[in-house]
Design an enzyme around this catalytic site. Structure first.
Site, PDB file in Angstrom:
ATOM      1  N   GLU A   1       0.803  -1.233   0.000  1.00 33.39           N
ATOM      2  CA  GLU A   1       0.000   0.000   0.000  1.00 33.39           C
ATOM      3  C   GLU A   1       0.836   1.285   0.000  1.00 33.39           C
ATOM      4  OE1 GLU A   1      -4.253  -1.426   1.716  1.00 33.39           O
ATOM      5  OE2 GLU A   1      -2.925  -0.563   3.219  1.00 33.39           O
ATOM      6  N   VAL A   2       1.801   1.300  -0.874  1.00 34.04           N
ATOM      7  CA  VAL A   2       2.568   2.532  -1.066  1.00 34.04           C
ATOM      8  C   VAL A   2       1.738   3.498  -1.920  1.00 34.04           C
ATOM      9  CG1 VAL A   2       4.544   3.440  -2.349  1.00 34.04           C
ATOM     10  CG2 VAL A   2       4.848   1.509  -0.778  1.00 34.04           C
TER      11      VAL A   2
END
Lengths: 564, 564
Positions: free
Chosen positions: B339-340
């Protein structure tokens, strides 16, 4: 000297707490409303802070309920946690440490009127002046009002790790408080799973802290009959899970007395004539016991209803009513009557024979049985509560002082009040707290209507009075959350109940609207519910968390429209 | 004399238990399969009963892990409950009380090979003969196989209230057992809520009882950095919830050692470079800290990612890797990477300047950073695990010994194995155990895809290998349930985890199919899972109930197609 110690303590603690990192004291928690749950009806507060660490309490020691309440609150007033998960926001107040609260005076107008009933006055007025040596006054008409006021004060007092003292922020305070609805309860099911007395007492404590006042004891059901009757001990011998999983007369008296001390009524529900398999200790009063497959004989296994054609049945039920009428001094008595399946009796040859012999229909026999039991209860000077089926499905005609508990939701509330009955609101799709986990074996998702998880905000903002006339609204005596026991037991009941039952407690005491009649926003509510949950945990309640800690400490940054 | 006592005890207890009522001993619980969870891969049993109340255990006391395991199981073998909620069905066996199990002999082939890794042999063979004075043999290649076998034996032994003895039903037994997958874990999140060591240890105990072997420690995240680093103590000073809510090197060593005794590996996950706000104790390594509103900068507040253009960032991350590589001796190291949000860096002027100066794209910078950290981990002789985003979203090219943990579900497993990577299956819509409770503030129902409550049967019967080629199937090393911390904490983690994590444990050890490849029916499974839940409760675990007690005692009457 005292000043020196004070300054020293303050400096040390400031050093220890200087953590300007992500998890430092909350910078953006506005505390728009006091951290009191449920919110008092009327409150004013100032901006100064009092030290109450050595507060003395003056009250009439003669009155046992009040005396014991004060002893309890002496502990609850003064918890300590140097590393709280949700630190109180002192930034606006600790500059104004203006005095000491020396004394709390408790004044009860009618200390000897300690009957607990629907019309019991639970109001109180709490005044905390702002002075160098202040004297607070808690004034109530009854001891139960005083119990409510003590709880409020316990939530105003904050431990300050910085000062290493218990402080009252926002003095002076003037609180005038009273409940919106007189009946604020939880249904507790000890038939599907057994609860030891200790668990029941802990639950009643937590109810009281939430200013709830009715413990609806759904003691017996198809799956077990834990009550040890004097007249019919064989009911528990055959119907309880074991000789250890029972409630004796002494147990009940202990619970009733414990609850009364905390301003909580105990209303028993005698489930019958449906959901009654566990009465089989007296086999001759039973119909359709444990038919396999059960479909068509009961909505939930095992099948089994009371044989409504048998005089013996009436005799046994009335005997239990007589015992309970004594053991439960409350003026309410829940006569139950939900989810009866006529097909059970239609397949019972003894009942068919009876109907033929007496030229009656099954509906007439059923009506006669139910009303005769209800009349017997009324003869004990009890107000009868029944589930909504009695009026909305079975079309029984009952005296207008009967109270209808509605679990099907808004239509049910509308229909019951249209018929002129007082109503307790327990809508399954809003305030049932046991749902959302599918069926025991095979149902992967809660995809059935009314079977979803009721989120705290759904409970909190539920409008009990939607679409009702004023006359209908006036017939609502209150509401009850329900903790049905299929999928909860002593391992899980607290985390399922709290803080969602707290949300209904708020709805029923404070209402969900502000003084202008506008709904209170959930954004405001969660800023108070989160610290209330933390305080319950501090008191030993295994309540569920409402969010990750960072959001708890930084609610305004966290709770944005695009929340994840 | 002994015989007299025996007969007397038997008669007394038969009297005490003669309750032919609704809740008497189950008449229709067929116990088709042994009450062993997870089910052994191969088992045969007879129809006789042995008294094992005074069983002696012979083993090599020299080996610490084995010795401590035997000490633990001496307690676990012999629990007592005279009024069990789920009584064992003795009807077919107690007529054949044929002997005494005098001795259990534990034989470990390689007692000194006590390295715990993906290829550790956990198999065991348990033989319990049927004889007047029997000698059982538990044979394993490693001490960890012996630990698994001791657990199995502990579940075979039943306390008999009738006999007031501990008995082994269905002797003789021959069990040959080994896991289907070598990696059977749970992700445990101590960043969103903090857990004391005691809670973590209790969880590891329960994992071990379920024959799970990987504690995936998601220790840090955006909301807190509880790890007390030697090189960078300021990370915890600023990033932990308080000085009390931390994990020191000593704490970690204690957990690792505790887990190893129980055959559980501890795999650390170092969340970075996303979900990293809590690293702000070293402020110069941060980008986009706590942007308000956070939308577009993070999927979950607070915003904050590591500044991937800074050499200092690499230095700090590598320093933590170095410390963890020592503290966590496991050969696996989770490099995280989920979840960058690129937009965070796109809005960081220092990063933009770096990209211009070095003529790089953001994607190139990101890839360089992530792969450099991974390489550093590999230099410590660790196998790198990453979340699926690395291969499926960021398209990073990594060595083929990298393991991909997949949370998005079947497509992700397919895609990762198609690329030839080994895979850990953690599909959110099957084995995430923290879902089903809506969003913290406003979402009344879990109406988002993949946000529903995962019922035990959904976990139990999940086919990890659906639609995969044999080659792809062979790349699955196992699976992990996930206990993400948004809405769970020490008050609730046990009831959310158990027995649903047990269902995945069964899936991963025994498979969900029988020896003919047919899916095991949930009707059979619940007959064993219910008593297993009861045994876990007896051992102190706050596991959720699976049904009302009556159904637990009368499963065949209860679990019909039309179940309510």
């Amino acid at each position: 000297m005292w000043l020196l110690v004070w300054v020293l303590a303050a400096s040390i603690s400031v050093l220890a707490f200087e953590q300007p990192g992500i998890n430092s004291l909350p910078a953006n928690n506005p505390v728009k409303q006091p951290w009191i749950w449920p919110l008092p009806r009327k409150w004013q507060r100032g901006e100064n802070t009092l030290d109450c660490s050595h507060m003395q309490i003056q009250y009439d020691h003669q009155h046992g309920i009040l005396h014991r309440a004060v002893q309890r609150y002496k502990d609850l007033f003064f918890p300590q946690d140097d590393y709280p998960m949700v630190p109180y926001n002192w930034t606006t107040t600790d500059a104004h440490l203006s005095g000491t609260l020396k004394t709390l005076v408790i004044q009860v107008e009618q200390p000897d009127h300690d009957n607990l009933d629907l019309d019991t006055d639970e109001s109180y007025v709490l005044d905390i002046p702002d002075a160098p040596a202040a004297r607070a006054v808690l004034a109530a008409k009854t001891v139960f009002g005083a119990v409510r006021g003590l709880e409020t004060l316990s939530q105003i007092i904050q431990w300050s790790p910085q000062h290493q003292r218990h402080l009252i922020p926002n003095a002076p305070w003037h609180i005038q408080d009273y409940p919106k609805y007189p009946h604020r309860g939880v249904l507790f099911d000890t038939a599907r799973h057994y609860y030891p007395l200790q668990a029941i007492k802990k639950f009643i404590d937590t109810m009281s802290w939430n200013k709830m006042n009715v413990f609806h004891w759904h003691m017996v059901d198809s799956t077990s009959f834990p009550y040890v009757s004097k007249a019919y001990p064989e009911l528990a011998q055959k119907g309880a899970y074991s000789p250890r999983h029972v409630y004796t007369a002494k147990d009940i008296q202990e619970v009733v007395s414990y609850a009364k001390d905390r301003g909580v009524r105990v209303v028993p529900e005698l489930e019958q004539p449906g959901h009654s398999t566990a009465w089989l200790g007296v086999p001759e009063i039973m119909s359709c016991v444990d038919v396999v497959p059960y479909t068509g004989f009961t909505v939930q296994p095992p099948s089994g209803q009371l044989n409504i054609a048998s005089n013996k049945t009436k005799h046994v039920v009335k005997a239990i009513v007589d015992e309970w009428a004594e053991l439960f001094p409350d003026s309410f008595f829940h006569a139950s009557g939900d989810e009866v399946v006529m097909n059970c009796w239609a397949n019972d040859s003894s009942i068919q024979t009876y109907l033929q012999d007496h030229h009656m229909t099954l509906q007439e026999l059923f009506s006669d049985f139910v009303l005769e039991i209800q009349d017997h209860i009324r003869q004990k000077n009890k107000t009868v509560i029944v589930w909504q089926e009695s009026v909305l499905e079975y079309n029984l005609t009952m005296p207008k002082d009967t109270i209808i508990q509605v679990w099907i939701g808004a239509e049910g509330v509308k229909a019951a009040t249209e018929k002129g009955y007082r109503t307790i609101v327990s809508s399954q799709d809003f305030v049932y707290l046991n749902l959302g986990f599918g069926k025991p074996r095979s149902n992967p998702y809660p995809d059935v209507a009314g079977a979803g998880f009721n989120h705290w905000n759904r409970v909190y903002s539920y409008d009990l009075r939607a679409n009702l006339t004023q006359a209908q609204q006036d017939l609502i005596v209150g509401g009850e959350s329900a903790l049905w026991g299929e999928l909860m037991d002593p391992m899980t009941f607290e985390s399922l109940a709290w803080p969602r039952a707290s949300a209904y407690a708020h709805n029923l005491w404070s209402g969900y609207e502000d003084s202008d009649g506008q709904p209170l926003s959930s954004a405001d509510a969660i800023l108070r519910l989160i610290p209330w949950r933390e305080r319950m945990v501090q008191r030993g309640v295994m309540a569920s968390p409402l969010n990750q800690i960072w959001c708890t400490r930084n609610p305004l940054d966290c709770f944005q429209p695009a929340e994840h």
